[in-house]
Every structure is written in C-alpha cells, then in structure tokens.
Write an enzyme that holds these catalytic residues in place. Structure first.
Site, PDB file in Angstrom:
ATOM      1  N   HIS A  74      48.754  35.991  30.367  1.00 14.16           N
ATOM      2  CA  HIS A  74      47.506  35.257  30.623  1.00 14.16           C
ATOM      3  C   HIS A  74      47.833  33.773  30.836  1.00 14.16           C
ATOM      4  CE1 HIS A  74      43.224  34.413  30.364  1.00 14.16           C
ATOM      5  NE2 HIS A  74      43.541  33.370  29.600  1.00 14.16           N
ATOM      6  N   SER A  81      54.015  38.125  41.590  1.00 15.48           N
ATOM      7  CA  SER A  81      55.144  37.236  41.265  1.00 15.48           C
ATOM      8  C   SER A  81      55.749  37.572  39.897  1.00 15.48           C
ATOM      9  CB  SER A  81      54.723  35.773  41.331  1.00 15.48           C
ATOM     10  OG  SER A  81      53.777  35.471  40.338  1.00 15.48           O
ATOM     11  N   MET A 101      43.089  43.312  36.785  1.00 11.98           N
ATOM     12  CA  MET A 101      41.782  42.685  36.624  1.00 11.98           C
ATOM     13  C   MET A 101      40.719  43.673  36.162  1.00 11.98           C
ATOM     14  SD  MET A 101      42.727  39.713  37.305  1.00 11.98           S
ATOM     15  CE  MET A 101      41.274  38.701  37.493  1.00 11.98           C
ATOM     16  N   ARG A 102      41.051  44.497  35.165  1.00 13.54           N
ATOM     17  CA  ARG A 102      40.075  45.476  34.673  1.00 13.54           C
ATOM     18  C   ARG A 102      39.987  45.411  33.164  1.00 13.54           C
ATOM     19  NH1 ARG A 102      38.079  47.658  38.173  1.00 13.54           N
ATOM     20  NH2 ARG A 102      39.054  48.044  40.155  1.00 13.54           N
ATOM     21  N   ILE A 103      38.778  45.629  32.653  1.00 13.41           N
ATOM     22  CA  ILE A 103      38.599  45.717  31.208  1.00 13.41           C
ATOM     23  C   ILE A 103      39.075  47.104  30.786  1.00 13.41           C
ATOM     24  CG2 ILE A 103      36.849  45.853  29.395  1.00 13.41           C
ATOM     25  CD1 ILE A 103      35.339  43.663  30.953  1.00 13.41           C
TER      26      ILE A 103
HETATM   27  C1  GRF Z   1      49.141  35.668  36.490  1.00 18.74           C
HETATM   28  O1  GRF Z   1      48.908  34.290  36.626  1.00 18.74           O
HETATM   29  C2  GRF Z   1      48.678  36.150  35.145  1.00 18.74           C
HETATM   30  O2  GRF Z   1      48.661  35.156  34.181  1.00 18.74           O
HETATM   31  C3  GRF Z   1      47.274  36.611  35.415  1.00 18.74           C
HETATM   32  O3  GRF Z   1      47.323  37.151  36.710  1.00 18.74           O
HETATM   33  C4  GRF Z   1      48.316  36.475  37.469  1.00 18.74           C
HETATM   34  C5  GRF Z   1      49.120  37.499  38.205  1.00 18.74           C
HETATM   35  O4  GRF Z   1      49.952  36.872  39.141  1.00 18.74           O
HETATM   36  N1  GRF Z   1      46.846  37.555  34.409  1.00 18.74           N
HETATM   37  P1  GRF Z   1      51.056  37.682  39.914  1.00 18.74           P
HETATM   38  O5  GRF Z   1      50.368  38.801  40.678  1.00 18.74           O
HETATM   39  O6  GRF Z   1      52.048  38.209  38.930  1.00 18.74           O
HETATM   40  O7  GRF Z   1      51.665  36.690  40.854  1.00 18.74           O
END
Ligand code: GRF
Length: 212
Positions: free
Chosen positions: A131, A35, A112-114
């Site tokens: 975030h 999104s 989702m990676r460090i």
């Molecule tokens: C967002 O809520 C962001 O804050 C977090 O991961 C989500 C990603 O959402 N880090 P999208 O894939 O952009 O909808």
C-alpha cells in the site's frame, strides 16, 4: 535459516533475504501496470529471493502486469466481477485457483477488490498487500493524494497482512519517503513506488518465514 531483523533495516535494497528450500510458491494478484510484479521477478532472477511465481491473477484484462507475466512465461488468469454473482463467489473461485496452482503465499500488488472472509479464512496470514502510505495513515484508494492534501512531510509504503477490513492487517515492513515542496501526486507516487520495489520482496520473505 537466518531471520530478518526488521529493526536493523535502514537500506531495504541491500538486506540479504533468508533462503527458502523448497522455494516459496507465490501468486501475484494485480490489476495495474505490474511494476511490483516486475520487482519480484527481478529479485527471483537475481537469486535474492528464493521463490517461484505460480500464477498471476488479474481483475483487469488489459493491465500491464499481463505483458510482464507473459514475457516470463508465468500463467495468467483473468478474474472479473462480471462473471460472479457476488464477492464471495468470486473469492471462492480465487481460492480454487490458488489451490490448483499449489500456492502458499498470495501477494496483492494493486488488487483493486475488497476481499471477503472466504479468501481470508482459506489463506489466513498468507495474503500480503503493498500500500502506498505509511499505514495506518491514508488507507484506501487515494493514499498519495490524501497524503499531499494533508501536507504531511513524510509518507511512504507498507507491506502488511491482509484482513477483511481494508488496509488494516499487521504491518510487516515499511519504508519512508520525504514529501518535497511542489510535489505532484505523480512525482510523489513515483518515489513511493521505487521504495515499494525495494521492500516487496522483504515483505514476502518475512511472511514466508512464518510459513516454514
Ligand atoms: C502500488 O502502488 C501499490 O501500492 C498499490 O497499487 C500499485 C500497484 O502498482 N496497491 P503496480 O501495478 O505494481 O505498478
């Protein structure tokens, strides 16, 4: 170039952004529904944001972000940890890809990676992350759940520079969201994400101004 006065921001969606000539060259790193990628594309298409997305890099080959990129003819690269012996070699591959696409600013939106020093050092102050909390509160994966469990009255979202320590870099822009009585994680996340979509391009423009 006009600059953004962050202190004056009360309605992030109506703030006009500085112009960038040539356009900012972005990569988006994602693994979710995409999104925020969609919000960036909409700001580019409406000419609010002078940028082009050179590529989308995903860590999840089934994520929704891919479909959005395909629709807009944005090249997609899938980079999964299975193909690398460690985080450093994965990050070196990312650096190579980002150079190959001539990217100047990297946007992490659900990556989702460090990340390791390999990526950070090659793109110092050129990687930003969004975030779902008002950092430095509620770092990490369960930001929305932790905000609810701690019974805060206000939470929100933050765009910040990425450093090696997770969710720790310089804050570029934030937006506050009220927590309502009876909120579920899903309801609260929905309202937070609608603010994310308003500030993501502002964060990009603020980081972009430092490059030019
Ligand atoms: C967002 O809520 C962001 O804050 C977090 O991961 C989500 C990603 O959402 N880090 P999208 O894939 O952009 O909808």
């Amino acid at each position: 170039m006009n600059s953004i006065n962050i202190k004056s921001i009360t309605s992030p969606n109506i703030i006009s952004l500085p112009r960038f000539t040539p356009k900012l060259k972005l990569a988006v790193l994602a693994s979710g529904k995409g999104s925020n990628l969609k919000a960036i594309i909409e700001d580019i298409l409406s000419k609010r944001l002078d940028a082009e997305i050179k590529c989308l890099i995903v860590s999840n080959p089934n994520c929704g972000a891919i479909e959005i990129a395909n629709k807009h003819l944005i090249p997609v690269k899938v980079v999964t940890s299975n193909d690398f012996i460690n985080r450093e070699s994965l990050d070196q591959h990312l650096v190579n890809l980002l150079h190959a696409y001539n990217v100047e600013l990297v946007i992490m939106a659900g990556w989702m990676r460090i990340v390791t020093h390999i990526l950070i050092d090659s793109f110092k102050n050129k990687i930003i992350n969004i975030h779902p909390s008002l950092l430095p509160s509620f770092k990490g994966k369960e930001a929305v759940k932790n905000a609810l469990n701690n019974k805060v009255k206000i939470t929100g979202c933050t765009v910040h520079i990425v450093e090696e320590e997770v969710d720790s870099g310089e804050i570029l822009i934030q937006s506050a969201v009220q927590v309502n009585t009876g909120d579920t994680e899903e309801l609260l996340l929905k309202r937070i994400q609608s603010q994310e979509h308003k500030i993501i391009s502002l964060g990009i423009a603020i980081a972009g101004q430092r490059l030019r």
